[in-house]
Design an enzyme around this catalytic site. Structure first.
Site, PDB file in Angstrom:
ATOM      1  CB  CYS A   1      -2.152  79.829 -76.659  1.00  0.00           C
ATOM      2  SG  CYS A   1      -1.327  78.301 -77.284  1.00  0.00           S
TER       3      CYS A   1
ATOM      4  CB  CYS B   1      -2.826  77.150 -80.056  1.00  0.00           C
ATOM      5  SG  CYS B   1      -2.431  78.753 -79.492  1.00  0.00           S
TER       6      CYS B   1
ATOM      7  CG  HIS C   1      11.735 108.742 -68.970  1.00  0.00           C
ATOM      8  ND1 HIS C   1      12.091 107.840 -68.226  1.00  0.00           N
ATOM      9  CD2 HIS C   1      11.522 109.923 -69.129  1.00  0.00           C
ATOM     10  CE1 HIS C   1      11.856 108.228 -67.426  1.00  0.00           C
ATOM     11  NE2 HIS C   1      12.140 109.963 -67.297  1.00  0.00           N
TER      12      HIS C   1
ATOM     13  CE1 TYR D   1       5.899  79.328 -72.184  1.00  0.00           C
ATOM     14  CE2 TYR D   1       7.240  77.169 -71.762  1.00  0.00           C
ATOM     15  CZ  TYR D   1       7.359  78.022 -71.785  1.00  0.00           C
ATOM     16  OH  TYR D   1       8.011  78.774 -72.990  1.00  0.00           O
TER      17      TYR D   1
ATOM     18  CD  GLU E   1       0.751  80.459 -69.410  1.00  0.00           C
ATOM     19  OE1 GLU E   1       1.707  80.934 -70.026  1.00  0.00           O
ATOM     20  OE2 GLU E   1       0.168  79.152 -70.144  1.00  0.00           O
TER      21      GLU E   1
ATOM     22  CE  LYS F   1      -2.119  80.615 -71.747  1.00  0.00           C
ATOM     23  NZ  LYS F   1      -1.047  80.613 -72.279  1.00  0.00           N
TER      24      LYS F   1
ATOM     25  CD  GLU G   1      12.844 104.659 -69.588  1.00  0.00           C
ATOM     26  OE1 GLU G   1      14.178 105.421 -69.574  1.00  0.00           O
ATOM     27  OE2 GLU G   1      12.022 105.125 -69.280  1.00  0.00           O
TER      28      GLU G   1
END
Length: 464
Positions: free
Chosen positions: A52, A47, A441, A184, A188, A55, A446
């Site tokens: 992760c 990672c 909002h 993944y 990516e 990347k 929302e």
């Protein structure tokens, strides 16, 4: 030298310095355990070092291209931007080195003895350090060695392709790149290279990307990617050959692609080769992983395993959680196990994907009848930028209990949205709970609390 009262040199020996192993070592040491951790490469694991973190930094770099383009619709006049690969690589690598130092410092402060060596298992309580030849006796051994990328299926010329390990070592940005895979990593990196200006082809043998994800999310991502790159589904690579300083990829239909790099992102396998598991009678499962129980204990009572090497859920936060649970259970007297059923996760594609819980089919198999709520809309920012962009949000609700058992988001900041929503879903929130939550909002999020009418017809499921 072994403690005369216990016969062990340490209470815990951790093999592997990735996220899961580091967390387990630190927590166990905090309970007063004598802990040794062996890492043969760099502390931080996949990672931090080549996964992760670097990347995601590259994903950020790629998204600036959209921001520069969108700015014109909001009144900004910009000189044509230029991207420099060497600058990104230098700064990214420096950040990785900084984080590696933090990991090492935290281990030291916790009192963990860190050894830069490969460790192999000799018996249920003994590991051998390969370079030094030293043997260490441990009351408990934790295997946290992770996984490695593989090139599957094997084809002629496969050695010409790089994997997600080597991609971070590229000194120059490829003008043309072929990314092979549909998970993944493939999704990516294809998004990154396309955004940074490389002519990118993403090739996947299935008819949709991201197998196992919600079918409509998969379709929507495919549609978005087809606008950003050369997306080829239901295709495979037959062979790779050198051609005039480039790589010629011959596909299953006989067509050819000439590219500068081929990134094979077709799978990962647990790092178990040469670990010594056969010496202690630990048999691997069909995926080549170490079978463990819910408390991460293997068939040998003194040996545990966490993270990708167990092939439960190959995600860094899961490995960290498993490592923490292991240390609390074995050394803290606070037994608990990780729940792998509801795991929030994100795919840092562009557009981004965030998911927690089940897709429609899994939800039906577990909960019976479900209601599906869905919103598709153009994000507010796109109204001025003019970008052809859509957001997709779905709620899957178990009809009998009214519990929200799946949330699926495709769009900007989907990962950030799903982290917050994941709390509610993990707590067992119902659709009524979502409905009585006041909307913020104007936001995209929302929509998750304003959907009132379930979809009438379930879409057919693909096979990709």
């Amino acid at each position: 030298m072994a403690d005369e009262t216990s016969g062990f040199d340490v209470d815990l020996f951790v093999i592997g310095g990735g996220s899961g192993g580091v967390r387990a070592a630190r927590i166990a040491a905090g309970y007063g355990a004598r802990v040794c951790l062996a890492e043969e490469y760099r502390v931080g694991g996949t990672c931090v070092i080549r996964g992760c973190v670097p990347k995601k930094l590259m994903v950020y770099a790629g998204r600036f291209a959209d921001e520069f383009e969108d700015a014109a619709g909001f009144g900004w006049s910009l000189e044509p931007p230029r991207f420099d690969w060497a600058t990104l690589k230098r700064n990214r690598d420096a950040e990785v080195t900084r984080l590696e130092g933090i990991y090492a410092t935290n281990l030291m402060r916790a009192g963990v003895d860190v050894v830069a060596d490969r460790a192999v298992i000799e018996d249920a309580h003994t590991v051998r350090l390969v370079r030094s030849g030293e043997r260490v006796r441990a009351r408990v051994i934790l295997i946290a060695v992770g996984a490695h990328p593989v090139k599957e299926p094997p084809i002629p010329g496969a050695e010409l392709a790089i994997t997600s390990n080597e991609v971070f070592e590229l000194e120059r940005q490829p003008e043309r790149i072929l990314v092979v895979g549909g998970g993944y990593i493939a999704v990516e990196f294809a998004g990154v290279f396309a955004a940074l200006g490389s002519r990118t082809t993403l090739l996947h043998r299935g008819d949709k990307l991201l197998r196992g994800f919600d079918d409509e999310i998969r379709v929507a991502l495919g549609e978005a990617y087809a606008k950003r790159m050369d997306l080829r589904l239901s295709s495979t690579v037959h062979r790779l050959d050198r051609r005039d300083g480039a790589i010629l990829a011959t596909l299953n239909d006989g067509s050819e692609l000439l590219v500068d790099q081929v990134l094979a992102a077709t799978g990962r396998r647990p790092n178990v080769a040469g670990l010594g598991l056969e010496r202690v009678g630990i048999a691997l499962d069909a995926a080549g992983a170490i079978p463990v129980d819910r408390f991460s204990q293997s068939a040998v009572p003194s040996i545990y395993a966490v993270g990708d090497v167990t092939n439960r859920a190959a995600l860094t936060p899961v490995a960290i959680r498993e490592g923490h649970a292991f240390a609390d259970t074995v050394f803290g007297g606070r037994p608990w196990a990780v729940d792998h059923d509801l795991i929030p996760t994100a795919v840092f594609s562009t557009p981004e994907i965030g998911v927690v819980g089940h897709n429609e089919d899994v939800a039906r198999a577990i909960h019976g009848e479900v209601d599906v709520y869905e919103a598709r809309f153009r994000p507010m920012k796109a109204t001025l930028s003019g970008r052809d962009e859509r957001v997709l949000m779905k709620l899957v609700v178990a009809r009998a209990s009214d519990k929200v058992v799946g949330v699926h988001v495709l769009g900007h900041d989907a990962g950030e949205i799903i982290q917050a929503v994941g709390i509610a879903v993990t707590m067992g929130a119902t659709k009524a709970d979502f409905d009585r939550t006041i909307a913020v909002h104007p936001t995209a999020g929302e929509e998750l609390v304003t959907m009132r009418t379930p979809a009438v017809v379930k879409r057919p499921v693909g096979v990709g």
